[in-house]
Enzyme design. Structure first.
Site, PDB file in Angstrom:
ATOM      1  CD  GLU A 210      -2.874  -1.449   2.247  1.00 26.15           C
ATOM      2  OE1 GLU A 210      -2.822  -0.662   3.199  1.00 26.15           O
ATOM      3  OE2 GLU A 210      -3.693  -2.382   2.180  1.00 26.15           O
ATOM      4  CG  HIS A 287      -9.945  -5.708   0.256  1.00 25.89           C
ATOM      5  ND1 HIS A 287     -10.159  -6.884   0.955  1.00 25.89           N
ATOM      6  CD2 HIS A 287      -8.628  -5.443   0.366  1.00 25.89           C
ATOM      7  CE1 HIS A 287      -9.003  -7.289   1.474  1.00 25.89           C
ATOM      8  NE2 HIS A 287      -8.060  -6.442   1.131  1.00 25.89           N
ATOM      9  CD  GLU A 315      -4.607  -7.820   0.995  1.00 25.35           C
ATOM     10  OE1 GLU A 315      -5.493  -7.145   1.548  1.00 25.35           O
ATOM     11  OE2 GLU A 315      -3.392  -7.605   1.151  1.00 25.35           O
ATOM     12  CG  ASP A 317     -12.723  -9.156   1.032  1.00 29.10           C
ATOM     13  OD1 ASP A 317     -12.725  -8.104   0.364  1.00 29.10           O
ATOM     14  OD2 ASP A 317     -12.238  -9.226   2.166  1.00 29.10           O
TER      15      ASP A 317
END
Ligand SMILES: *[C@@H]1O[C@H](CO)[C@@H](O)[C@H](O)[C@H]1NC(C)=O
Length: 390
Positions: A210, A287, A315, A317
């Site tokens: 990030e 995400h 990651e 979802d």
């Protein structure tokens, strides 16, 4: 989102115990549920999906558990396993993040450890800076080793996560007032030691996590402020020297579709390559919110692979506003399929990893993000994943 994992895990343990009354946010019904069906006072039992009813605070409605039916959502129509299907499609893996507190749940661990479902795992927290170097020069690897050993035992690839990130950074680092040279050395030592400890065990490392703000500017934190953008080079060079065979990644969110942040990441890839800094891949976290996928997912992946790096969704979802409905579950299935299809269509997209919060996150009224439900039953989203690899 990673600190919540401990909460998710304790919630999971808590709600699976049969008690007379479920606590606020606890489970109170659903297919296969044998625990309490009434809710703590001030909350009411609401159907989230056929497999999961939950005690919602202040919710109107009966405190009696609704009787779930199988007809309100399409049942999964496949017995195919996600990693098996991903590999048949030419991908390296379909994977999941996990975390140490969750490993006490045997039903969860048996699915996680099934390499038919998951060919890769990522430690959600236990290789981060606060876990591995809580005070200067004191390294602890116990929890990270547990995850690494689990991967080894299961024959799964391991993704290291991460060397340097603005979050979960101990205050001795962030508030140490170190000068440029000292902080550079601290970063070099940290990445060398952590990556070196797992040398030979890791397929890929999220070396830098990030680095950008959503507007595409470099995120301000102690390393960028004191060292400048070259903190990224220091971390990548240290990682390459410590484990020459690990694929080195930079990982970020909101770079899954074209836009300012994605462009900044592409410019960073070009700059790093131009100055000879090692970099193998870009991790796109993924995400997402049901019904709100960015458009041009595939075109965006290809903009990265055209620069000579591999890519992965690291990651994934796709959350929804609770309570879920059959329509939301159907849209979620479609969205999982869309994301997996984008990776499947791009040769250098090596795999897809889902994030580990399998228990619905209820803190903001959103959740039900994952392809398995509270009772570890495959949701329609799971069929979307399988279809995406076909
Ligand atoms: C920190 O030191 C490095 C190496 O000398 C230099 O390239 C960089 O510009 C310095 N950063 C700042 C913010 O002064």
């Amino acid at each position: 989102m990673s600190r919540l994992s401990v909460l998710f895990a304790s919630l999971l343990v808590f709600v699976t115990k049969a008690t007379a009354q479920s606590p606020v946010w606890g489970q109170c019904g659903g297919i296969g549920w044998t625990g309490a069906t009434s809710c703590a006072s001030g909350s009411a039992c609401q159907v989230v999906n056929p497999y999961y009813s939950q005690c919602i605070p202040g919710a109107a409605g009966s405190t009696a558990a609704p009787s779930p039916t199988t007809s309100s959502a399409p049942a999964p129509t496949t017995s195919a396993k996600s990693n098996t299907v991903a590999k048949a499609a030419g991908k390296l893996y379909f994977g999941s993040a996990t975390d140490n507190p969750e490993l006490t749940d045997t039903a969860y661990v048996s699915i996680l450890s099934d390499s038919g479902f998951f060919g890769q795992i990522t430690p959600g927290n236990s290789m981060k800076w606060d876990a591995t170097e809580p005070s200067r020069g004191t390294f602890t690897f116990t929890n990270g080793d547990t995850i690494a050993n689990l991967a080894k035992k299961n024959g799964q690839l391991l993704r290291g996560h991460n060397c340097v990130w603005y979050n979960q950074l101990p205050s001795w680092v962030s508030s140490g007032n170190f000068d440029n040279a000292t902080l550079s050395s601290i970063l070099q030592t940290h990445c060398s030691t952590v990556v070196g400890h797992y040398k030979g065990q890791i397929y890929s490392w999220d070396v830098v996590n990030e680095p950008f703000n959503d507007d595409g500017t470099l995120r301000s934190f102690v390393f960028s402020n004191t060292i400048g953008e070259s903190y990224i080079d220091i971390a990548l060079n240290a990682a390459r020297a410590a484990d020459p065979n690990a694929k080195l990644y930079i990982n970020d969110y909101n770079i899954e579709g074209p836009g300012a942040k994605s462009t900044s990441m592409q410019n960073l890839v070009k700059s790093l390559k131009a100055r000879g800094t090692p970099l193998d891949g870009i991790g796109l976290q993924g995400h997402f919110i049901v019904g709100e996928l960015p458009s041009n997912l595939q075109e965006n992946l290809e903009a990265f692979t055209a620069l000579g790096v591999e890519v992965a969704y690291t990651e994934l979802d796709i959350r929804m506003t609770l309570p879920s409905t059959a329509a939301l579950l159907a849209q979620q299935e479609k969205d999982y399929q869309t994301v997996v299809t984008a990776c499947n269509n791009v040769e250098k997209c090596v795999g897809v990893t889902i994030w580990y919060s399998w228990v619905p996150s209820t803190f903001s009224g959103q959740g039900a993000a994952c392809p398995w439900d509270q009772n570890l039953v495959e949701k329609p989203a799971y069929s979307g994943i399988i279809a995406g690899f076909q």
